[in-house]
Design a protein around this motif. Structure first.
Motif, short mmCIF file in Angstrom:
data_model
loop_
_atom_site.label_atom_id
_atom_site.label_comp_id
_atom_site.label_asym_id
_atom_site.label_seq_id
_atom_site.Cartn_x
_atom_site.Cartn_y
_atom_site.Cartn_z
N LEU A 1 0.89 -1.39 -0.17
CA LEU A 1 0.42 -0.27 -0.29
C LEU A 1 0.75 1.42 0.00
N GLY A 2 2.10 1.38 0.30
CA GLY A 2 3.31 2.42 -0.37
C GLY A 2 3.21 2.75 1.18
N LEU A 3 2.68 2.53 1.97
CA LEU A 3 2.61 2.65 3.97
C LEU A 3 4.21 2.93 4.73
N VAL B 1 -6.52 2.27 -4.96
CA VAL B 1 -7.29 2.71 -4.45
C VAL B 1 -7.80 1.86 -3.69
N MET B 2 -8.63 3.48 -2.28
CA MET B 2 -9.19 2.87 -0.73
C MET B 2 -10.79 3.14 -1.30
N GLY B 3 -11.80 2.26 -0.05
CA GLY B 3 -13.13 2.90 -0.32
C GLY B 3 -13.34 3.25 1.70
N THR B 4 -13.82 3.59 2.19
CA THR B 4 -14.78 3.17 3.01
C THR B 4 -15.92 2.46 2.99
N ALA C 1 -15.27 -4.04 -7.05
CA ALA C 1 -15.55 -3.02 -7.33
C ALA C 1 -13.63 -2.71 -7.54
N GLY C 2 -12.90 -3.27 -6.81
CA GLY C 2 -11.16 -3.08 -7.17
C GLY C 2 -10.38 -2.41 -6.53
N VAL C 3 -10.87 -2.03 -5.37
CA VAL C 3 -10.58 -1.40 -4.56
C VAL C 3 -8.78 -2.25 -3.93
N ASP C 4 -7.73 -1.19 -3.82
CA ASP C 4 -6.47 -2.45 -3.17
C ASP C 4 -7.15 -2.35 -1.24
N ALA C 5 -8.13 -1.40 -0.59
CA ALA C 5 -7.71 -1.87 0.31
C ALA C 5 -9.42 -1.23 1.27
N VAL C 6 -9.37 -1.30 1.62
CA VAL C 6 -10.90 -1.02 2.84
C VAL C 6 -10.91 -0.65 3.95
#
Length: 366
Positions: free
Chosen positions: A11-13, A153-156, A169-174
């Motif tokens: 995730l680049g963190l 890409v992330m979503g809540t 939908a293809g997010v990389d993290a939730v």
């Protein structure tokens, strides 16, 4: 699932600490950069910015730090509708407050339009490393465009159903947003005011349901909370309220002081509540006179849908910030607000990291 360190890298963190996007000004360029330089990951809540303002904000951040940052937008929303009677009642309900602050009488707010499509090009060109959405699903073409730029890409999500929809939908993290979180509820399936699952229950359920990393959010204010979220399976945590009282935070001083007063007085943890009074969408903040008056249970409902109510109250909130009137501000804060302290953002990140490490070490020795 891969080890947490590998997921952070993916995730680049650099650490499990993410500064939550706080649309409305809290996440200033100075705050984002300070969080980054201290080892966390800073975010810009850009939903209320114009494309030019987002471009300027991103440029300001890049001038302060070479480290990656994120941009958050509200997912596309349908145009709201409101009857003439409701609009008139909503305007009348706030008119007295306008007069009290010396403002001209309010009028029916115009629909400002959905900002998502206009902001996407500026978001893609911002240099951000992560793009996140709240209030819904990111459109497939935007997901593809972001990933083509090398962005994650992330979503809540506030429920397992929403987490599954985001994964599809293809997010990389939730981002698992517990009911304790300050600011707007990010839910989009069902009534966002009804999906009030606490973080301790929500995090492991979403971790078990999806195959992407989970970011924990809601009520986390110190290293103990971070350690607990990680123990429940989260890869990282997203914190907002703990950064609102930082020197670099862009909210009005009266908002910071209201949160700090709660800490000084050791106020009850139930001092915050969900309200639609300021924006028309459920959001958690410190209870004040405006909130109690607009949502007076003894009167008929007179709150416009989002973003019409937000447009109606914006001049009032701006004047209140300038005049130092906390009773008229949207004092967004989570249930952990009494734990807030005034410190530089770098000190906050350092304390969070050391507190988490100390908690893990203590538990390992039990």
């Amino acid at each position: 699932m891969p080890a947490r360190g590998e997921l952070l890298d993916r995730l680049g963190l650099r650490s499990p600490i993410i500064q939550a996007p706080m649309a409305g000004g809290g996440d200033s360029a100075a705050l984002v950069a300070a969080v980054n330089e201290a080892g966390g990951f800073g975010f810009v809540g850009a939903a209320y910015l114009t494309p030019a303002q987002l471009t300027d904000r991103a440029r300001d951040i890049r001038s302060r730090t070479a480290l990656p940052f994120g941009v958050n937008l509200f997912a596309p929303q349908p145009e709201p509708t409101a009857s003439a009677a409701l609009t008139e009642a909503a305007v009348m309900r706030v008119a007295g407050f306008y007069a009290e602050l010396g403002l001209p009488a309010p009028s029916a707010p115009a629909y400002p339009g959905d900002s998502f499509a206009a902001l996407v090009p500026a978001m893609l060109d911002s240099g951000a490393a992560i793009f996140s959405v709240t209030f819904g699903l990111p459109p497939a073409d935007v997901v593809n465009a972001a990933k083509a730029r090398g962005m994650r890409v992330m979503g809540t999500a506030t429920t397992v159903a929403e987490a599954l929809a985001l994964e599809q939908a293809g997010v990389d993290a939730v981002i698992a947003q517990g009911a304790e979180a300050g600011g707007h509820r990010g839910g989009f399936i069902g009534d966002p005011a009804a999906n009030l699952i606490g973080a301790m229950a929500l995090i492991p359920q979403i971790v078990d349901a999806v195959g992407v990393p989970v970011i924990a959010s809601g009520g986390i204010m110190d290293g103990r909370g971070i350690a607990a979220a990680l123990a429940l399976g989260a890869t990282a945590v997203q914190l907002g309220t703990v950064f609102l009282t930082c020197d670099e935070a862009g909210i009005p001083e009266v908002h910071k002081q209201a949160i700090l007063d709660a800490a000084i007085l050791d106020a009850a943890e139930d001092q915050t509540r969900l309200t639609r009074a300021f924006s028309g969408r459920p959001a958690r903040g410190l209870v004040n006179r405006f909130m109690e008056t607009i949502e007076d249970r003894g009167q008929p409902d007179a709150v416009l849908p989002f973003p019409l109510q937000n447009a109606l109250t914006r001049p009032l909130r701006a004047a209140a910030g300038q005049q130092g009137r906390a009773d008229f501000l949207s004092l967004w804060a989570g249930q952990g607000a009494p734990m807030a302290r005034r410190r530089p953002a770098g000190d906050v990140v350092a304390a969070l990291l050391s507190g988490c490490a100390a908690t893990v070490e203590k538990l390992a020795g039990v």
